[in-house]
Design an enzyme around this catalytic site. Structure first.
Site: not given
Ligand code: PGA
Length: 248
Positions: A173, A10, A167, A233-234, A95, A97, A212, A12
């Site tokens: 994150g 993802n 999640e 993600g990251g 998601h 967010e 994470s 983002k």
């Protein structure tokens, strides 16, 4: 029951088309021997570049959101048909967010899931509790509500096209991954809820963990019975670190 692992990126709101192109030129080679299903969900503007990059590889293309209507006066939105047209096979829905910053409710998430399935997009459906809910011992209540309302009126046959991503918001994150044991407990709980409604289909539904995930903690998470991969993600922004997770 062995379920094939899925590792989904993802991105983002990250990467220009040039950055996406650079990523793809390095990444495809690094995962060519991976036995897992791999999906990349870039921004809308990079879908085309990533589509070119996944051609002839074992990587699938996804998007991060869609609108629940077919077309019309919805400024700034994107439809399921447009995503299909652009070559997407998957779409992330619900998601945290989007729930937090764009006010997406369980009802809206349910409408989006139905639209995606109607248009033959596979869904990565996200659920997860906040830190406050976790500390108040409300994790199970929250997850049950999100699953029940998000999957309202979804049939067993449609369930075959849905992947769940657990999640926990406090892990996204933040560098604070849920331990494999913590995550497994919630994944088993989710599978239990699915079993009540979908019986044996629940055994084949993949439940990904997100929050994470990095190359150094992925293996321990993914070896748990009910953890069938990850939504990253990251760590998906760098080709080497994402490939290391895909090759677990
Ligand atoms: P993270 O994000 O890996 O950066 O924690 C996961 C996600 O939000 O999908």
């Amino acid at each position: 029951m062995t379920r094939k692992l899925m590792v989904a990126a993802n991105w983002k709101m990250n990467k220009t088309t040039k950055e996406a192109e650079d990523f793809m030129s390095k990444f495809s080679d690094l995962i060519k021997d991976s036995k897992n299903d791999i999906v990349i969900c870039p921004t809308f503007t990079s879908i085309n570049v990533v589509k070119k990059g996944v051609e002839g590889t074992n990587i699938a293309l996804g998007a991060q959101n869609l609108h629940q209507e077919d077309s019309g006066a919805f400024t700034g939105e994107i439809s399921a048909d447009m995503l299909k047209d652009a070559g997407c096979e998957y779409v992330i829905i619900g998601h945290s967010e989007r729930r937090e910053y764009s006010g997406e409710t369980d009802g809206l998430v349910n409408s989006k899931i139905k639209k995606a399935l109607e248009k033959k997009l596979k869904v990565i459906f996200c659920v997860g509790e906040s830190l406050e809910e976790k500390e108040a011992n409300k994790t199970e209540d929250k997850i049950k509500q999100q699953i029940t309302e998000g999957l309202k009126d979804i049939t067993s046959e449609q369930m075959n096209e849905i992947i769940i991503a657990y999640e926990p918001i406090w892990a996204i994150g933040t560098g604070k991954t849920a331990t494999p044991e913590q995550a497994e407990e919630v994944h088993a709980f989710i599978r239990g809820i699915l079993k009540e409604v979908y019986n044996e289909v629940a055994e084949t539904t993949r439940i990904l963990y997100g929050g994470s995930v990095k190359s150094d903690n992925a293996a321990l998470l993914f070896e748990k019975e009910n953890i069938d991969g990850g939504l990253i993600g990251g760590a998906s922004l760098d080709p080497e670190s994402f490939a290391a997770i895909c090759n677990v």
